[in-house]
Enzyme design. Structure first.
Site, PDB file in Angstrom:
ATOM      1  N   GLU A  44       0.849  -1.190   0.000  1.00 51.96           N
ATOM      2  CA  GLU A  44       0.000   0.000   0.000  1.00 51.96           C
ATOM      3  C   GLU A  44       0.887   1.244   0.000  1.00 51.96           C
ATOM      4  O   GLU A  44       1.953   1.251   0.627  1.00 51.96           O
ATOM      5  CB  GLU A  44      -0.923   0.010   1.224  1.00 51.96           C
ATOM      6  CG  GLU A  44      -1.910  -1.153   1.249  1.00 51.96           C
ATOM      7  CD  GLU A  44      -2.822  -1.105   2.465  1.00 51.96           C
ATOM      8  OE1 GLU A  44      -2.661  -0.155   3.276  1.00 51.96           O
ATOM      9  OE2 GLU A  44      -3.676  -1.990   2.600  1.00 51.96           O
ATOM     10  N   PRO A 226      15.335  44.100  30.418  1.00 56.72           N
ATOM     11  CA  PRO A 226      15.275  44.614  31.787  1.00 56.72           C
ATOM     12  C   PRO A 226      16.210  43.932  32.769  1.00 56.72           C
ATOM     13  O   PRO A 226      16.329  44.382  33.894  1.00 56.72           O
ATOM     14  CB  PRO A 226      13.822  44.354  32.168  1.00 56.72           C
ATOM     15  CG  PRO A 226      13.490  43.106  31.425  1.00 56.72           C
ATOM     16  CD  PRO A 226      14.224  43.186  30.122  1.00 56.72           C
ATOM     17  N   ASP A 249      25.743  49.915  29.678  1.00 53.77           N
ATOM     18  CA  ASP A 249      25.154  50.834  30.652  1.00 53.77           C
ATOM     19  C   ASP A 249      25.068  50.195  32.029  1.00 53.77           C
ATOM     20  O   ASP A 249      25.218  48.977  32.197  1.00 53.77           O
ATOM     21  CB  ASP A 249      23.744  51.232  30.213  1.00 53.77           C
ATOM     22  CG  ASP A 249      23.765  52.297  29.119  1.00 53.77           C
ATOM     23  OD1 ASP A 249      24.842  52.855  28.869  1.00 53.77           O
ATOM     24  OD2 ASP A 249      22.702  52.545  28.533  1.00 53.77           O
ATOM     25  N   LYS A 271      25.376  55.441  33.574  1.00 51.77           N
ATOM     26  CA  LYS A 271      24.969  56.711  34.161  1.00 51.77           C
ATOM     27  C   LYS A 271      24.053  56.452  35.356  1.00 51.77           C
ATOM     28  O   LYS A 271      23.170  55.596  35.296  1.00 51.77           O
ATOM     29  CB  LYS A 271      24.211  57.585  33.158  1.00 51.77           C
ATOM     30  CG  LYS A 271      24.929  57.846  31.843  1.00 51.77           C
ATOM     31  CD  LYS A 271      24.084  58.734  30.959  1.00 51.77           C
ATOM     32  CE  LYS A 271      24.691  58.893  29.583  1.00 51.77           C
ATOM     33  NZ  LYS A 271      24.550  57.665  28.789  1.00 51.77           N
ATOM     34  N   GLY A 302      20.258  48.898  28.606  1.00 51.16           N
ATOM     35  CA  GLY A 302      19.158  48.271  29.314  1.00 51.16           C
ATOM     36  C   GLY A 302      17.835  48.593  28.655  1.00 51.16           C
ATOM     37  O   GLY A 302      17.627  49.691  28.128  1.00 51.16           O
ATOM     38  N   GLY A 303      16.906  47.637  28.668  1.00 53.03           N
ATOM     39  CA  GLY A 303      15.607  47.860  28.053  1.00 53.03           C
ATOM     40  C   GLY A 303      15.718  47.942  26.544  1.00 53.03           C
ATOM     41  O   GLY A 303      16.402  47.145  25.904  1.00 53.03           O
ATOM     42  N   THR A 332      11.381  46.554  26.495  1.00 49.26           N
ATOM     43  CA  THR A 332      11.473  47.738  27.330  1.00 49.26           C
ATOM     44  C   THR A 332      10.904  47.465  28.725  1.00 49.26           C
ATOM     45  O   THR A 332      10.102  46.537  28.924  1.00 49.26           O
ATOM     46  CB  THR A 332      10.754  48.919  26.659  1.00 49.26           C
ATOM     47  OG1 THR A 332      11.021  50.113  27.407  1.00 49.26           O
ATOM     48  CG2 THR A 332       9.250  48.684  26.593  1.00 49.26           C
ATOM     49  N   ALA A 333      11.306  48.285  29.681  1.00 52.79           N
ATOM     50  CA  ALA A 333      10.948  48.050  31.083  1.00 52.79           C
ATOM     51  C   ALA A 333       9.440  48.036  31.300  1.00 52.79           C
ATOM     52  O   ALA A 333       8.933  47.270  32.123  1.00 52.79           O
ATOM     53  CB  ALA A 333      11.600  49.114  31.967  1.00 52.79           C
ATOM     54  N   MET A 384      12.219  55.910  35.376  1.00 62.17           N
ATOM     55  CA  MET A 384      13.219  56.700  36.116  1.00 62.17           C
ATOM     56  C   MET A 384      12.563  57.760  37.002  1.00 62.17           C
ATOM     57  O   MET A 384      13.067  58.877  37.139  1.00 62.17           O
ATOM     58  CB  MET A 384      14.194  57.380  35.142  1.00 62.17           C
ATOM     59  CG  MET A 384      14.940  56.401  34.241  1.00 62.17           C
ATOM     60  SD  MET A 384      15.817  57.179  32.856  1.00 62.17           S
ATOM     61  CE  MET A 384      14.458  57.703  31.793  1.00 62.17           C
ATOM     62  N   GLY A 413      12.674  44.976  38.225  1.00 64.23           N
ATOM     63  CA  GLY A 413      11.770  44.040  37.580  1.00 64.23           C
ATOM     64  C   GLY A 413      12.463  42.983  36.742  1.00 64.23           C
ATOM     65  O   GLY A 413      13.488  43.241  36.103  1.00 64.23           O
TER      66      GLY A 413
END
Length: 462
Positions: A44, A226, A249, A271, A302-303, A332-333, A384, A413
């Site tokens: 088959e 984050p 950063d 910073k 970051g973010g 992003t955060a 911030m 977070g």
């Protein structure tokens, strides 16, 4: 090593397949991709397998296996559930020195089918020697996510230039160095971005000027997310692992930095409020200088670099200096911290829009349009803003936000140190004075905060 990895060239060659059911169909799909012509024996035949045979010049030899069908075959595959028949096929193939694979019977195989990552002409095979096929498939899935599909285009581009490079460099070490720079440099990045014409032109230019030209550098503006390294994009990770220089950063976590190339030069340009380790104009200058020196530079932020990250300012400087660059978005955060805190930014019952706002207020005085933020049915996210929390609360209250409006502070977070503080505009300042949640933190204002107790899932305790 239980098996020696080998790759068969089956282009235009006949492969004997015994068994035309679902298992035989799966093997047939692989075989035709490799250019084989299938000779099938089966009582088959699956309808799709029959179509494959017609499309790829295959044939059905008969219904019953006989040893004479082995003549002229390159490889034999038995995909039947008849143990006695499988054993006979195996014995006949061994007698004829033919490679034989009996599906799901490692003891009757002289070769096995690996789990395959296909980036032709680059092909990767993974096997567990028949002992743990599910594990092999899981490893294949990981490699599929780590290796861009456009490695196929890169391999084909290299094939077109192979003879030219060989003619240009008589020394094998010179050729190797040229290809290493190509596969890890700007040519490869053009390919990965789908810019094939630009990649081919750039490769030709580099080949023509290989003795005189300085290597071409590039800057990759990468969002590090984050803090949780598992939130990095695949592209971010790939560029981080091939960068010569990394400018990073303060908000980039140690766990993310550990994923950068081990021998990369790491330059801290972070910073803090009122304390910039490297002023922004100097960061811009560093990026240009490092790229012009021929380095692949990752600017790790970051973010997301385009959400309160000053990424646009840095790219303007690179553009004026004629330095090529790419942008790799990050989580992003607002997205990450709200998700990890169990606070959806939008919800059909509470908020139909989101406004992201910087809480970094110039000279500690507010230039924000608080009247616009007082509108109902929206979520406000302040970046911030922890040190100006009292000013933010006052601005919202003075412009009509009710004192009972819900608010949440999400500190650090997505990291193991994450803490969440919820309250109202009336009491959050007093709560924070007592709790002293540290920066970095975001502030979420809106009725969606009401969902936090029931949706919180990360870093919670009973």
């Amino acid at each position: 090593m239980d098996y020696l990895p080998l790759f068969f060239n089956l282009q235009g060659r006949s492969v004997l397949l015994i068994g035309g059911g679902d298992v035989g169909l799966r093997k047939a799909r692989l075989l035709v991709r490799a250019g084989a012509r299938i000779a099938l024996i089966s009582h088959e035949v699956h309808p799709e397998l029959e179509e494959l045979l017609q499309e790829h010049q295959g044939q059905i030899l008969g219904k019953d296996y006989a040893p004479q069908w082995l003549e002229g075959q390159a490889v034999v595959i038995a995909a039947t559930d008849d143990q006695a028949l499988n054993e006979q096929i195996h014995a006949d193939c061994v007698a004829h020195n033919l490679p034989i694979n009996v599906v799901d019977s490692p003891a009757l195989c002289t070769f096995v089918f690996p789990a395959i990552v296909d980036r032709s002409p680059v092909v990767i095979g993974i096997t567990s020697s028949g002992k743990a096929p599910v594990l092999a498939r899981l490893l294949r899935a990981k490699l599929e996510t780590w290796i861009p599909t456009r490695y196929s285009d890169l391999g084909q581009l290299a094939a077109r230039f192979r003879d030219s490079v060989k003619a240009r460099f008589s020394n094998i070490n010179q050729r190797r160095k040229f290809w290493e720079n190509t596969f890890q440099g700007t040519v490869a990045e053009r390919v990965f971005n789908g810019q094939m014409q630009e990649a081919e032109q750039l490769l030709q230019e580099q080949l023509d000027a290989s003795d005189a030209a300085e290597p071409v550098g590039e800057v990759y503006l990468v969002g590090a997310g984050p803090g949780d390294p598992e939130l990095l994009t695949f592209k971010a990770l790939r560029l981080m692992q091939q960068a010569d220089v990394v400018l990073y950063d303060r908000l980039v976590s140690k766990e993310v930095l550990d994923l950068c190339r081990r021998d990369a030069e790491m330059i801290y340009v972070g910073k803090k409020r009122d304390n910039h380790a490297v002023p922004q104009p100097d960061i811009n200058r560093l990026l240009v200088e490092q790229a012009q020196a021929g380095h692949r530079v990752v600017r790790l932020k970051g973010g997301d670099p385009f959400v309160f990250g000053r990424g646009g300012e840095e790219l303007e400087e690179l553009k004026m200096a004629g330095v090529p660059f790419q942008v790799v978005p990050g989580i992003t955060a607002a997205n990450a911290c709200s998700a990890y805190a169990g606070i959806p930014l939008t919800h059909r019952d509470y908020a139909q829009s989101v406004k992201m706002v910087t809480g970094q207020l110039k000279n500690r005085t507010s230039e924000l349009n608080f009247a616009e933020m007082a509108h109902p049915n929206q979520t406000l996210v302040f970046y911030m803003g922890l040190h100006t929390l009292e000013l933010i609360v006052e601005g919202l209250l003075e412009n009509g936000k009710p004192p009972e409006t819900l608010i949440a502070l999400v500190s650090q977070g997505s990291t193991p140190e994450q803490r969440v503080l919820t309250g109202t505009l009336a009491d959050i300042v007093a709560q924070q004075e007592k709790a002293q949640l540290p920066a970095p933190a975001i502030i979420i204002v809106g009725e969606v905060v009401a969902l936090q107790p029931q949706l919180a899932w990360f870093n919670t305790s009973d």
